[in-house]
Each structure stands twice: as C-alpha cells, then as structure tokens.
Design an enzyme around this catalytic site. Structure first.
Site, PDB file in Angstrom:
ATOM      1  N   HIS A  62       0.644  -2.623  -2.265  1.00 56.29           N
ATOM      2  CA  HIS A  62      -0.207  -3.949  -2.303  1.00 56.29           C
ATOM      3  C   HIS A  62      -0.520  -3.722  -4.001  1.00 56.29           C
ATOM      4  O   HIS A  62      -1.999  -4.097  -4.120  1.00 56.29           O
ATOM      5  CB  HIS A  62      -1.168  -4.108  -1.570  1.00 56.29           C
ATOM      6  CG  HIS A  62      -2.069  -2.905  -1.383  1.00 56.29           C
ATOM      7  ND1 HIS A  62      -2.574  -2.532   0.052  1.00 56.29           N
ATOM      8  CD2 HIS A  62      -2.729  -2.193  -1.868  1.00 56.29           C
ATOM      9  CE1 HIS A  62      -3.278  -1.577  -0.236  1.00 56.29           C
ATOM     10  NE2 HIS A  62      -3.710  -1.242  -1.283  1.00 56.29           N
ATOM     11  N   HIS A  75     -10.830  -2.623  -1.178  1.00 57.80           N
ATOM     12  CA  HIS A  75     -10.821  -1.931  -2.293  1.00 57.80           C
ATOM     13  C   HIS A  75     -12.413  -2.086  -3.014  1.00 57.80           C
ATOM     14  O   HIS A  75     -12.534  -2.683  -4.184  1.00 57.80           O
ATOM     15  CB  HIS A  75     -10.058  -2.049  -3.459  1.00 57.80           C
ATOM     16  CG  HIS A  75      -8.545  -1.823  -3.103  1.00 57.80           C
ATOM     17  ND1 HIS A  75      -8.158  -2.653  -2.231  1.00 57.80           N
ATOM     18  CD2 HIS A  75      -7.647  -0.880  -3.456  1.00 57.80           C
ATOM     19  CE1 HIS A  75      -6.547  -2.128  -2.143  1.00 57.80           C
ATOM     20  NE2 HIS A  75      -6.423  -1.185  -2.581  1.00 57.80           N
TER      21      HIS A  75
END
Lengths: 302, 136
Positions: free
Chosen positions: A12, A60
């Site tokens: 990703h 993240h």
C-alpha cells in the site's frame, strides 16, 4: 450465506496514491507498478466484483496516535473518510462500510477469543485507500463496501504471523455464519521488503519476498512460523507488515491457487508485491474455544 | 508456536540488526511526547505555529532538551535513538516539504542522489546487514 470468494495481497505504497491522484501513472518510474494491477482491475470489474472487502491494513499515525494502540481493530461504522496525512485528504470517494457484517464479525471474533477493538468512527489513511485505487482505478464511488481491519505493526510487539493466520481462520468462520447472500473478499496489504529508517534504510530482498509469495499459494502453512526477527533481518524494519497478508491467507482456508502475481522493485523505498488468490479448499479448523464448544477447552475447566 | 517465551530474549535479538532501531516499548515510552508533538503537525495551524517559532512550539511539549535539539537539527537517526518513530517523524519532514525518499536518505550517510540511484538499481542488499554478531 456469505462466502469468501478470493483474497488479494498487495503493498500500500503512499507514493502510488500520490502518482494516481496527480495523474502521473504513465511516467516511466510509476508505469511498471501500475501495469501490474491491470489484470486485477479487469478481473474485479468483469468477473469477480465482491459485495464486500475486508481490508486488512495498518494505520500510519493517522487515525491512531500513541494514546491508544489496538493490536486488532475492526471498523463497524457506516462510512470512513480519507485522512489528511499532511497534504490534505486524498481526493478519493468516501469508504462505505458494512456495519451489519462488521458487527457480526466483531462479535464472532470476540467469542472466538480474539480481543478486537471496535471502531465506530475513524478516518482511513493511504494504507486502506491506496489498494482501493490500485484495484478499482478512478471511480465516482467505490464499487464495494469495505470493512477496515487495522493491525498494529508499528509499536512492538506486533501480533505474530501465527496469530494473524488464526485470526483469518476466525474471520472465515464468522463470514460463513452470516445469513445474507454476499460475496466477500479479504485483502491483506502492506509490505513487501522495505526499511524506512536508520543507516540500513533502502533494504530490498527480492528472493525472500518471492519465496513468501510462493508459499501463499498451495496448502503449506510454513508462513505461520516465521518469527518477527526473520522479517526484520531479511526484509527490513517495515517488512513486518507482511504479517497482515497472513490474515488474508488464513481466511482462504486450507488450500489456495494463485490467479495473478506481480513483483516490482523499486517504488520509492520499497518493493511492490501483489498476488490474487482463490480458495481451492476453503475449510478452516473449528473454533478451539469454550464458546465454540471445543471439547479440549471444555475439559480444561472441567 | 512462534511466540517468544521470554520477552527479554525476544527484544535482545532486535539489537543485533545493523543500522536499525526497532520501535520497542522502551522507545515508545521514551519517545511518547516526541511522537505526539510530531503528530500535532497533522494540523495546518500547528504547522504554521511550529514554522513561525520552532523553539517556542517545542517548549509547549514535555520533551527532553536532546529531543528538541534533534528536531531542530532534523537529525532523524538521533530522533530514532531518542524514541521517535518514523511514521510520526514523517509529520516533521512532510511539514518541511520532503518526501519519504528524501528524508529517509538522510539517515543512510548517502546523498539523496546516491540513495535514489541505489534504489533504482534494486535497493540495498541484505547481504552483510542481517546480523552484527554473525556478520552475515
């Protein structure tokens, strides 16, 4: 009855979202990466569009900061907006959830002794939206509902590969027990080899990555036993994200076949891996828990 | 089973990987406020205040002087040693307008151009950087 029809593993990588959003996918640096997804885009559009994707990814430092660090979290909300990761939110459609199935899975997993964190409101970052862009391209709205399943692979220890595989098996049991007629895919995202920190940054290990891809297909369960230290030594500090692919693999059951596979180096700092799997024998072991009426579990407290 | 029976033994192995700072609980504790400071830069108004006066903004956070200095120096290896995590520190270099590739290269002792050339040539081989004690 709901059924798991396929699994996808893919990186990703944020820069691919950037290239996609800025219409730079034909540039020489990005084209080989995007070309590797064209088979999958066609397959999803023409043959295998699921109703729902259970999308395994890691946040993240977007929705979760250091205040709360869930090991496994499931998104049970109606919708999830793209997060602003510092450059404004990605200009992609809102992600529509499927609260009925998500809550069903959450309940089933908790009874299966997985301590899930239930999320009703959160924003989703590139970990979730980049795979959607790679698989569906530019669309007005995503053609599927998405159940986000976030895994902590940032703060140590992350869950073991074996635990992730077992979680996938538990997801398969939950989906099989959902009464609506739905096609469900499970996507495991993140990885492959990459290290974004320290003097060893830039590590890429194509041999190891490809051996990992080899063992996702077929019926071996060797990937369950890879310890964290091997991911770190062989694939860089961020290669640990590959444990998330094992949730997808575990959900596909005993045996799988690879329909498509793509590997490309480099994209920015990372290796790009992508594989499409279908279940050949989707059977998973029964729940070995007290609530699952497992005799061994019963005997332990008898 | 893959799980460690002994957490200390599990953690000790991480110190054997050359040029790598694994984000262990020790670092997570040490870097809590540093990482939360970095996280605050997700908001445009905070980025503006930080850029206008870095020291004043840093002083609002209960960080060590070493951590504040390392932020001012943009010394990312030092920040990792002081408990920073790269996904949080990314908010700092993003505020500076740097890409991951540009920022990550500063930790390697290579120029951005050298690092980029290495990546285009297939990246850094794991050969010789798997283990300090085994030199493999």
């Amino acid at each position: 009855m709901a059924r798991i029809t396929a699994g996808i593993g893919c990186s990703h990588i944020p820069v691919l979202g950037f290239a996609f959003d800025h219409r730079r996918t034909e540039e020489p640096i990005f084209k080989p990466a995007f070309d590797g997804f064209s088979w999958t885009r066609d397959w999803l559009r023409e043959k295998a569009t699921p109703d729902i994707v259970i999308l395994v990814y890691n946040d993240h430092a977007s929705a979760f900061d250091m205040k709360v660090i869930p090991t496994f979290a499931i998104g049970c909300g109606e919708r999830f907006l793209p997060a602003d990761e510092g450059f404004g939110p990605r200009p992609v459609p809102t992600v529509e959830g499927h609260p009925d199935l998500a809550w069903h899975i959450a309940q089933s997993l908790i009874l299966d002794e997985f301590d899930m964190t239930i999320i009703n409101e959160m924003e989703v970052d590139h970990g979730l939206t980049v795979p959607l862009s790679m698989m569906f391209g530019a669309v007005e709205r995503w053609p599927v509902k998405v159940i986000p399943l976030a895994v902590n692979v940032v703060t140590y220890p992350p869950p073991s590969g074996n635990r992730c595989w077992a979680l996938g098996e538990a997801i398969a049991r939950a989906v099989e027990n959902f009464p609506e007629d739905l096609d469900v895919q499970v996507w495991g995202t993140g990885g492959m080899s990459h290290q974004l920190q320290g003097p060893r940054a830039g590590l890429i290990n194509p041999e190891w990555d490809n051996r990992f891809l080899d063992r996702l297909a077929g019926d071996t369960q060797e990937l369950r036993t890879i310890p964290h230290i091997e991911y770190l030594r062989e694939t860089g500090s961020e290669g640990i994200e590959m444990v998330m692919w094992l949730i997808m693999r575990g959900a596909l059951g005993r045996s799988t076949r690879a329909l498509h596979r793509h590997y490309h180096v480099p994209v920015s700092n990372t290796a790009l891996g992508h594989i499409v799997l279908e279940p050949v024998d989707g059977s998973v072991p029964p729940s070995a828990t007290l609530e699952g009426n497992d005799p061994t579990a019963q005997a332990l407290i008898a | 089973m893959t799980g460690p029976r002994d957490v200390e033994a599990y953690l000790a192995e991480f110190e054997d990987i050359p040029g790598t700072r694994v984000f262990t609980a020790r670092r997570a504790r040490q870097g809590y406020h540093l990482n939360q400071f970095a996280m605050s830069l997700m908001k445009p108004e905070n980025r503006e205040r930080f850029k206008a006066d870095e020291q004043a903004y840093l002083d609002e956070w209960p960080m060590s002087e070493e951590q504040k200095q390392a932020v001012r120096d943009r010394d990312y290896n030092r920040l990792l040693d002081l408990g920073g995590n790269i996904y949080f520190l990314a908010k700092v270099f993003s505020s500076d307008g740097l890409s991951f590739l540009q920022a990550v290269s500063t930790m390697t002792g290579m120029s951005v151009e050298e690092y980029q050339a290495m990546m285009l040539a297939g990246g850094r081989s794991p050969e010789g950087v798997r283990s300090k004690k085994e030199e493999r």
